[in-house]
Motif scaffolding. Sequence first.
Motif, PDB file in Angstrom:
ATOM      1  N   ALA A   1       4.063   2.117  -4.828  1.00 52.90           N
ATOM      2  CA  ALA A   1       2.717   2.335  -5.504  1.00 52.90           C
ATOM      3  C   ALA A   1       1.735   0.833  -5.144  1.00 52.90           C
ATOM      4  O   ALA A   1       2.514  -0.005  -4.789  1.00 52.90           O
ATOM      5  CB  ALA A   1       2.831   2.079  -7.113  1.00 52.90           C
ATOM      6  N   ARG A   2       0.589   1.280  -4.596  1.00 57.82           N
ATOM      7  CA  ARG A   2      -0.133   0.060  -3.938  1.00 57.82           C
ATOM      8  C   ARG A   2      -1.533   0.102  -4.407  1.00 57.82           C
ATOM      9  O   ARG A   2      -2.111   1.113  -4.972  1.00 57.82           O
ATOM     10  CB  ARG A   2      -0.340   0.193  -2.525  1.00 57.82           C
ATOM     11  CG  ARG A   2       0.815  -0.301  -1.839  1.00 57.82           C
ATOM     12  CD  ARG A   2       0.788  -1.846  -1.654  1.00 57.82           C
ATOM     13  NE  ARG A   2       1.614  -2.361  -0.645  1.00 57.82           N
ATOM     14  CZ  ARG A   2       3.025  -2.298  -0.755  1.00 57.82           C
ATOM     15  NH1 ARG A   2       3.362  -1.885  -2.066  1.00 57.82           N
ATOM     16  NH2 ARG A   2       3.970  -2.923   0.089  1.00 57.82           N
ATOM     17  N   ARG A   3      -2.185  -1.023  -4.433  1.00 59.16           N
ATOM     18  CA  ARG A   3      -3.842  -1.069  -5.184  1.00 59.16           C
ATOM     19  C   ARG A   3      -4.357  -1.247  -3.677  1.00 59.16           C
ATOM     20  O   ARG A   3      -3.946  -1.880  -2.913  1.00 59.16           O
ATOM     21  CB  ARG A   3      -3.780  -2.266  -6.009  1.00 59.16           C
ATOM     22  CG  ARG A   3      -2.924  -2.289  -7.316  1.00 59.16           C
ATOM     23  CD  ARG A   3      -3.581  -3.254  -8.192  1.00 59.16           C
ATOM     24  NE  ARG A   3      -4.804  -2.822  -8.867  1.00 59.16           N
ATOM     25  CZ  ARG A   3      -4.793  -1.927 -10.067  1.00 59.16           C
ATOM     26  NH1 ARG A   3      -3.702  -1.340 -10.222  1.00 59.16           N
ATOM     27  NH2 ARG A   3      -5.809  -1.456 -10.358  1.00 59.16           N
TER      28      ARG A   3
ATOM     29  N   ASP B   1     -10.228  -2.163  -7.920  1.00 56.63           N
ATOM     30  CA  ASP B   1      -9.116  -1.594  -6.771  1.00 56.63           C
ATOM     31  C   ASP B   1      -8.576  -0.387  -7.607  1.00 56.63           C
ATOM     32  O   ASP B   1      -8.482  -0.166  -8.650  1.00 56.63           O
ATOM     33  CB  ASP B   1      -8.003  -2.696  -6.839  1.00 56.63           C
ATOM     34  CG  ASP B   1      -8.303  -3.854  -5.884  1.00 56.63           C
ATOM     35  OD1 ASP B   1      -9.449  -3.745  -5.436  1.00 56.63           O
ATOM     36  OD2 ASP B   1      -7.655  -4.786  -5.950  1.00 56.63           O
ATOM     37  N   GLN B   2      -8.116   0.719  -6.599  1.00 55.60           N
ATOM     38  CA  GLN B   2      -7.685   2.054  -6.869  1.00 55.60           C
ATOM     39  C   GLN B   2      -6.228   1.734  -6.799  1.00 55.60           C
ATOM     40  O   GLN B   2      -5.728   1.500  -5.577  1.00 55.60           O
ATOM     41  CB  GLN B   2      -7.988   3.009  -6.272  1.00 55.60           C
ATOM     42  CG  GLN B   2      -9.500   3.193  -6.637  1.00 55.60           C
ATOM     43  CD  GLN B   2     -10.267   4.342  -5.764  1.00 55.60           C
ATOM     44  OE1 GLN B   2      -9.514   5.416  -5.035  1.00 55.60           O
ATOM     45  NE2 GLN B   2     -11.623   4.596  -5.814  1.00 55.60           N
ATOM     46  N   GLN B   3      -5.467   2.336  -7.651  1.00 57.02           N
ATOM     47  CA  GLN B   3      -3.920   2.327  -7.313  1.00 57.02           C
ATOM     48  C   GLN B   3      -3.482   3.794  -7.047  1.00 57.02           C
ATOM     49  O   GLN B   3      -3.954   4.923  -7.671  1.00 57.02           O
ATOM     50  CB  GLN B   3      -3.009   2.044  -8.622  1.00 57.02           C
ATOM     51  CG  GLN B   3      -1.608   2.488  -8.403  1.00 57.02           C
ATOM     52  CD  GLN B   3      -0.605   1.620  -9.487  1.00 57.02           C
ATOM     53  OE1 GLN B   3      -0.696   0.308  -9.576  1.00 57.02           O
ATOM     54  NE2 GLN B   3       0.283   2.328  -9.903  1.00 57.02           N
ATOM     55  N   HIS B   4      -2.625   4.026  -5.944  1.00 56.00           N
ATOM     56  CA  HIS B   4      -2.309   5.316  -5.410  1.00 56.00           C
ATOM     57  C   HIS B   4      -0.843   5.120  -5.212  1.00 56.00           C
ATOM     58  O   HIS B   4      -0.229   3.870  -4.745  1.00 56.00           O
ATOM     59  CB  HIS B   4      -2.969   5.626  -4.312  1.00 56.00           C
ATOM     60  CG  HIS B   4      -4.531   5.882  -4.416  1.00 56.00           C
ATOM     61  ND1 HIS B   4      -4.898   6.969  -5.012  1.00 56.00           N
ATOM     62  CD2 HIS B   4      -5.497   5.393  -4.222  1.00 56.00           C
ATOM     63  CE1 HIS B   4      -6.280   6.966  -5.171  1.00 56.00           C
ATOM     64  NE2 HIS B   4      -6.754   5.832  -4.811  1.00 56.00           N
ATOM     65  N   TYR B   5      -0.047   6.258  -4.978  1.00 57.23           N
ATOM     66  CA  TYR B   5       1.198   6.286  -4.535  1.00 57.23           C
ATOM     67  C   TYR B   5       1.381   6.678  -3.084  1.00 57.23           C
ATOM     68  O   TYR B   5       0.334   7.476  -2.570  1.00 57.23           O
ATOM     69  CB  TYR B   5       2.214   7.154  -5.305  1.00 57.23           C
ATOM     70  CG  TYR B   5       2.714   6.551  -6.613  1.00 57.23           C
ATOM     71  CD1 TYR B   5       3.803   5.975  -6.912  1.00 57.23           C
ATOM     72  CD2 TYR B   5       1.754   6.754  -7.679  1.00 57.23           C
ATOM     73  CE1 TYR B   5       4.311   5.473  -8.075  1.00 57.23           C
ATOM     74  CE2 TYR B   5       2.174   5.941  -8.872  1.00 57.23           C
ATOM     75  CZ  TYR B   5       3.432   5.436  -8.979  1.00 57.23           C
ATOM     76  OH  TYR B   5       3.700   4.856 -10.385  1.00 57.23           O
TER      77      TYR B   5
END
Length: 318
Positions: A77-79, A95-99
């Motif tokens: 998981a990263r921003r 910021d958006q969090q995605h995997y």
Amino acid sequence: MSQVALIGAGVAGLLCARDLNRLGIACTVFEKSRGLGGRLARRQHAWGELDIGAPFLTVQTPPPEWGQLEEQGLLVARRFSACRWQDGAVQTLPDQQHYLVAPSNNGLCHYLAEGLDIRRACRVASVEGGKLIDEHQQFLGDFAGVVLAAPAPQSQALLPAASSLNIDCHWQPGWTLLLQFDAPLDLPDIVEFVGHPLFQRLVHLSSLPGRDHRACYSLQLLPAACEALQGKVLEATLLPCLEALGQLVHLPVLLHCDRQRWQLVSGQRMQMPDAARIDEKQRIVLAGDWCSGGGVEGAWHSAGLAVAQLSQWQSACH
Ligand SMILES: Cc1cc2nc3c(=O)[nH]c(=O)nc-3n(C[C@H](O)[C@H](O)[C@H](O)COP(=O)(O)OP(=O)(O)OC[C@H]3O[C@@H](n4cnc5c(N)ncnc54)[C@H](O)[C@@H]3O)c2cc1C
């Protein structure tokens, strides 16, 4: 012998097959392409292994298993920094969090596919009373249950005339340009476009962890722009896009370019009620992102209903 047929080796079909196998229900997955993963596809270029479909796995509520997959190091998981382009003005977004999966998101599908019986390069052409026929009129088998885990228009085409299921959808083109420059663009990781005549989203693919390339971008075009550029060679598509991108930011030298032509479902993301996805008489269940809210999250959730329904039919048979 397999009891259940799954059509489509994307996240939805593979997860469903894996979970049915874990319940002791033998499955065969039929996939029309040679590669696995559907819209989580990757392509090996001289410039690196690129995600040519979804650059991220986006979820609002991570499925319980994702915690374990993070611990195993499969999912990260990263921003990401993001901005919105609207009417010529650029506004910073939170910021958006995605995997992600390294080295490409397709790794999630290969993980799910381990140990499964998968028939690749096998396009199912007809599903009638559990009997599957391929595009060369070859009989593929007779199954007690079928999961249609292809995108909506392809699943729609496979529904038997007698089916109670109804899929109402239309195709539209959704192309992605894959670009590599000799230096990164002076932009956040994600640029969302609102009201732009050509663009939908620009993602800095090389900013994602574990990638083996640098300064690579995925530029998603709007359906109307794809329609206008239909039939044109790559250079003719590229030129107006680079010109428009150059108005937004200074462009370094373009080293490589490729185009991926997706056909996507138009309109709103669907959330079909459970009952509308199950045909008791024909023993067909629908799965896929499009019937469960869209995106990888929708694909993942849709598999749960299919597994529950098929295991119920299976135990009723014994
Ligand atoms: C450019 C792009 C950007 C995206 N960005 C994001 C994002 O940021 N975040 C996010 O969460 N999601 C994103 N997505 C969406 C995400 O990729 C999909 O929601 C998800 O991968 C769908 O999985 P699925 O299993 O439902 O379908 P698919 O991945 O489409 O799998 C269906 C499979 O069925 C096969 N098939 C079709 N017909 C037949 C047939 N007759 N016989 C046999 N096989 C057949 C296909 O070849 C395919 O492999 C993006 C997609 C694209 C294209």
